[in-house]
Design a protein around this motif. Structure first.
Motif, PDB file in Angstrom:
ATOM      1  N   LEU A 138       0.878  -1.514   0.096  1.00 28.08           N
ATOM      2  CA  LEU A 138      -0.048   0.070  -0.047  1.00 28.08           C
ATOM      3  C   LEU A 138       0.991   1.147  -0.110  1.00 28.08           C
ATOM      4  N   ASP A 139       0.891   2.351  -1.251  1.00 22.89           N
ATOM      5  CA  ASP A 139       1.316   3.343  -1.050  1.00 22.89           C
ATOM      6  C   ASP A 139       0.280   4.296  -0.791  1.00 22.89           C
ATOM      7  N   THR A 140      -0.055   4.893   0.450  1.00 17.25           N
ATOM      8  CA  THR A 140      -1.036   5.301   0.756  1.00 17.25           C
ATOM      9  C   THR A 140      -0.965   7.107   0.529  1.00 17.25           C
ATOM     10  N   TYR A 141       0.007   7.468   0.218  1.00 16.83           N
ATOM     11  CA  TYR A 141       0.051   8.812  -0.278  1.00 16.83           C
ATOM     12  C   TYR A 141       0.312   8.804  -1.736  1.00 16.83           C
ATOM     13  N   LEU A 142       0.295   7.862  -2.650  1.00 21.13           N
ATOM     14  CA  LEU A 142       0.336   7.703  -4.120  1.00 21.13           C
ATOM     15  C   LEU A 142       1.369   8.550  -4.740  1.00 21.13           C
ATOM     16  N   ASP A 143       2.513   8.046  -3.884  1.00 18.07           N
ATOM     17  CA  ASP A 143       3.668   8.997  -4.425  1.00 18.07           C
ATOM     18  C   ASP A 143       4.556   8.172  -5.403  1.00 18.07           C
ATOM     19  N   GLY A 144       4.408   6.842  -5.491  1.00 14.44           N
ATOM     20  CA  GLY A 144       5.163   5.904  -6.146  1.00 14.44           C
ATOM     21  C   GLY A 144       6.577   5.537  -5.705  1.00 14.44           C
ATOM     22  N   ILE A 145       7.049   6.276  -4.415  1.00 15.12           N
ATOM     23  CA  ILE A 145       8.200   6.106  -3.951  1.00 15.12           C
ATOM     24  C   ILE A 145       8.163   5.243  -2.592  1.00 15.12           C
ATOM     25  N   ASN A 146       7.160   5.561  -1.719  1.00  9.87           N
ATOM     26  CA  ASN A 146       7.094   5.077  -0.357  1.00  9.87           C
ATOM     27  C   ASN A 146       6.067   3.935  -0.136  1.00  9.87           C
ATOM     28  N   ALA A 147       5.984   2.864   0.521  1.00  9.00           N
ATOM     29  CA  ALA A 147       4.909   2.198   0.565  1.00  9.00           C
ATOM     30  C   ALA A 147       5.282   1.102   1.754  1.00  9.00           C
ATOM     31  N   SER A 148       4.121   0.437   2.176  1.00  5.56           N
ATOM     32  CA  SER A 148       4.120  -0.701   3.261  1.00  5.56           C
ATOM     33  C   SER A 148       3.761  -1.888   2.593  1.00  5.56           C
ATOM     34  N   GLY A 149       4.466  -2.908   3.097  1.00  3.29           N
ATOM     35  CA  GLY A 149       4.047  -4.253   2.587  1.00  3.29           C
ATOM     36  C   GLY A 149       3.494  -5.125   3.693  1.00  3.29           C
ATOM     37  N   PHE A 150       2.487  -6.038   3.313  1.00  2.00           N
ATOM     38  CA  PHE A 150       2.039  -6.864   4.456  1.00  2.00           C
ATOM     39  C   PHE A 150       1.828  -8.339   3.722  1.00  2.00           C
TER      40      PHE A 150
END
Length: 815
Positions: free
Chosen positions: A116-128
């Motif tokens: 999930l890239d919650t800011y839709l920046d294409g750079i930072n994300a969290s994976g589960f």
């Protein structure tokens, strides 16, 4: 220099093209939360849209999944969490691989994951992620100075459950908003990708296709839309701990206890300051159960860079690692004056701590809706003193080896268009005593064109050391790199510079400054299968280094290599390096001298088998020939394997043998300030044994044992001349008594039980010994036997850490 910048700006202004279409999935809001039991039979799932038609990245990029092996994922959300239901089809339950491991270890298991890239920046994300055995794995994704964008050390508290049946397996996930950060908007669209691994065929599949010819992972995401009116909860959690230690070492010295004990207590705190920013704090931390370092015999003038195993300094620190200025092992490391204890006549050092104690550390970090991330890190270490005793009177005194020290980092990182970003970072070390303070700061940038096919990356830093007498020592460093990042043919051109006085080592890590380096690298890769290969690539690398002041040539390295993935999923690679003769200005350890390094040739060959097999492994072979007038060579042979007895029990070994013959190297500086070298042989053997038994997805036992032996046997001795040559020392006061034997032995055994979400009981046993003797005795068997018979340090500890979520406390109080 002009040529390099011409290449840079030519690459950056090349034509840009629009992004390829991305998949989109509509999230459905529910008033009834599904039961997280791994069985997808709740009525709420029936109305949720299905994400399917996954596409392979490995082993065959671009191939769509088969209908009988398809993946179906549904996503729901409510006011507290995101819910994921996934069905992974197989033609039989026996094809589902489900090895049990401890948390954050995939091993030989199928898995499903959501990024999930919650800011839709294409750079930072969290994976589960959750495996078919029910084991959780989570990670942060962010730009990294070492090229590895995945940070698996980050841990969140979330729920999952799985079931295996005749049609394959199913999984359900509940990701509470306390594990995520997102902007406060009425309507939101998040970046989304879904990942599946079919271990039996080593297939890695993505919902939104990943193009291997394109640089980046998060920037190739799809979209999750329809998220409305989320109210971020108060994110507040406490992690109190208690630990007890018993340590035994046979000092057998009057007045010194062989066995000691300790009782510790402290707490970590996580607090969501607002929807974007989180505070992480550790108070009186306890890192006594972390894995032992892989200590080695260091014959170089540089310090060894060890891995960071302390969770607070590995978890969620991606923002502070911008530009590589943060080497967290400096915090709580060796006291700055550890080796500078002055002794009077008849005095001896009784005690000299090798580490400083960390009192507290705090991280505040987050990213706002406009793409600006802010990070503040601060840590305080206690002062350290060496105990010195007068052997005549018996009186003792204390000598300060480290004052109380404060470490600080501030980062501002702004996201830009086209998955670009630019960051300002400053690190500061302030010592409250008679020693210098250090400050390093500057700019880090990553600029991409619209198609993400070309990029300009690099940094510019200034360092300043301030001494008590008002003296200041300033330095500077920069890197600029032009890169082609899209296509079967990619390249990069890099210039690196560090001035003679540039020094980031109080909070960072740099072996030596004073260089101007240039690198040109190319790669040609084919990702479509051929008759014999699934994928293959060839690459070249040319590296040229000069000293800045006084200007002088240092070294050249020209290399060519390649890698292949075979149809049977074996991976093989090889490369060759040629280095003409150069100059080493650091080995002599005497200012103004250098050593004429001879030309050399290096050949590497390596490979590994299909990791899905019950018995898997690999090898590494290196041959180095040095033209130093002797028959000089270095060989390295490494073999490693893992044998999976069943889904609970496995073990493996990694053995390396490294003989060196007729090598010239630095030995010491004599009383006349002459740099003394020797011609020597060296044998090094390292043996690492790993074993794990996992009782279930919450409980397991791991054991790691390592023995390392390295022996330097000197043949003859030489004086280093001003022209960089060596002249034999005849006669010489040096002899076989200067031979060195170094042995280290460690056992790390840990039983870990996650008895509740986020709460753990760990029981650890550690055994260690180290010998570094002159002249020592040859032979591996002798050294292993002697090491095991040396006095051993034995440490037994129990630690309980409990997770307390404020939201759960609030619910219980209302009930």
């Amino acid at each position: 220099m002009k040529f390099i910048f011409t290449i840079i700006f030519t690459g950056i202004i090349l034509c840009a093209f629009s992004q390829a279409p991305v998949k989109k999935l509509l999230a459905t809001k529910t008033n009834t939360a599904p039961k997280i039991d791994g069985v997808i039979d709740d009525d709420v799932w029936k109305t949720a849209p299905v994400a399917t038609d996954f596409v392979e990245l490995n082993p065959v990029a671009g191939r769509h999944e088969k209908q009988e092996e398809r993946t179906e994922v549904r996503i729901l959300y409510d006011n507290t969490a995101i819910y994921v239901a996934a069905r992974m089809y197989e033609t039989g339950a026996e094809k589902v691989q489900h090895e049990l491991t401890n948390r954050d270890n995939i091993a030989n298991s199928d898995f499903i994951g959501i990024v999930l890239d919650t800011y839709l920046d294409g750079i930072n994300a969290s994976g589960f992620y959750v495996t078919a055995a029910g084991v959780q794995f989570d990670a942060k994704y962010a730009p990294s100075s070492n090229g590895n964008n995945e940070d698996p050390s980050w841990n969140a508290v979330w729920q999952s459950a799985v079931k295996i049946d005749a049609n394959g397996w199913t999984a359900e996930l509940k990701i509470p908003y306390s594990a995520l950060r997102f902007p406060q908007k009425d309507v939101q669209t998040w970046g989304l990708n879904l990942i599946r691994k079919r271990q039996i065929e080593q297939k890695q599949l993505f919902w939104n296709e990943l193009d291997p010819k394109k640089n980046g992972f998060v920037n190739q995401e799809g979209q999750l839309s329809g998220i409305e009116k989320l109210t971020p909860p108060l994110r507040l959690a406490f992690y109190p701990y208690m630990s007890t230690y018993v340590n035994n070492y046979p000092y057998n010295t009057p007045g010194v206890a062989n066995t000691t004990g300790a009782l510790n207590g402290g707490m970590d705190v996580k607090y969501g300051i607002n929807q974007s920013f989180t505070l992480d704090m550790t108070l009186i931390p306890d890192f006594g159960q972390v894995q032992s370092d892989n200590q080695v015999l260091n014959l170089t003038p540089f310090r060894i860079k060890y891995n960071e195993n302390r969770s607070f300094f590995t978890e969620g620190t991606e923002l502070f690692n911008k530009g590589g200025l943060f080497y967290s092992r400096n915090i709580g490391g060796q006291p700055i004056d550890y080796a500078n204890v002055s002794l009077n006549a008849h005095e001896e050092i009784v005690k000299n701590p090798t580490e400083t104690r960390l009192l507290n550390a705090t991280k505040v970090s987050g990213r706002m809706a406009n793409g600006l991330a802010i990070g503040v890190f601060n840590a305080v270490t206690q002062g350290a003193d060496a105990t010195v005793r007068d052997t005549m009177s018996g009186q003792t005194r204390f000598v300060q080896t480290s004052p109380v020290t404060n470490y600080n980092i501030i980062v501002l990182d702004q996201n830009l268009k086209n998955n670009s970003d630019i960051a300002l970072i400053n690190t500061n070390v302030n010592r409250f005593g008679h020693n210098y303070n250090a400050d390093v700061g500057g700019l880090v940038y990553n600029l991409n064109n619209k198609k993400n096919s070309y990029s300009l990356t690099g940094y510019g830093f200034m360092s300043s050391l301030s001494y008590p007498d008002k003296t200041k020592v300033d330095g500077a460093a920069y890197e600029v790199s032009a890169n082609k990042t899209l296509g079967t043919f990619t390249w990069n051109v890099v210039e690196d510079f560090a001035s003679p006085n540039y020094n980031p080592n109080d909070l960072g890590f740099l072996n030596n400054p004073n260089y101007l380096d240039h690198t040109i690298a190319t790669q040609y890769a084919i990702y479509k299968p051929t008759k014999y290969f699934n994928q293959w690539n060839v690459w070249t690398n040319f590296y040229y280094s000069r000293r800045v002041e006084p200007a002088a040539f240092q070294t050249i390295d020209a290399a060519i290599g390649g890698n292949v993935t075979l149809k049977n999923l074996w991976q093989l690679g090889t490369n060759e390096h040629i280095q003409p003769g150069g100059h080493d200005f650091y080995a002599p350890e005497v200012a103004g001298l250098f050593y004429n390094t001879p030309s050399s040739y290096r050949f590497n060959f390596y490979g590994n088998t299909n990791r899905a097999k019950r018995l898997s492994g690999g090898f590494f072979v290196q041959i180095v020939e040095v033209n130093n007038g002797q028959r000089s060579y270095t060989n390295t042979s490494e073999i490693f394997y893992t044998l999976r007895i069943n889904n609970k029990f496995s073990f493996g070994e990694d053995v390396t043998y490294n003989p060196q013959r007729n090598v010239y190297g630095f030995l010491t500086v004599d009383a006349n300030n002459v740099s003394v070298f020797s011609l020597y042989n060296r044998n090094t053997v390292e043996n690492i044994f790993n074993l794990k038994y996992t009782f279930n997805d919450r409980m397991g036992l791991t054991l790691r044992a390592r023995h390392y032996w390295s022996r330097r046997s000197n043949i003859s001795f030489y004086n280093l001349q001003k022209d960089g040559s060596l002249v034999q020392r005849i006669p010489s006061e040096f002899n076989a008594t200067n031979d060195e034997d170094f042995n280290t032995f460690n056992v790390d055994m840990v039983y870990l039980w996650e008895f509740a979400p986020g709460s753990e009981l760990s029981i650890a046993y550690k055994n260690s010994s180290l010998t570094d003797v002159y002249p020592g005795q040859p032979g591996y068997n002798y050294n292993l036997h002697n090491t095991l018979n040396q006095p051993q340090n034995n440490n037994f500890s129990i630690k309980v850490q409990y997770y307390i979520d404020y939201q759960n406390l609030k619910k219980r109080s209302k009930a």
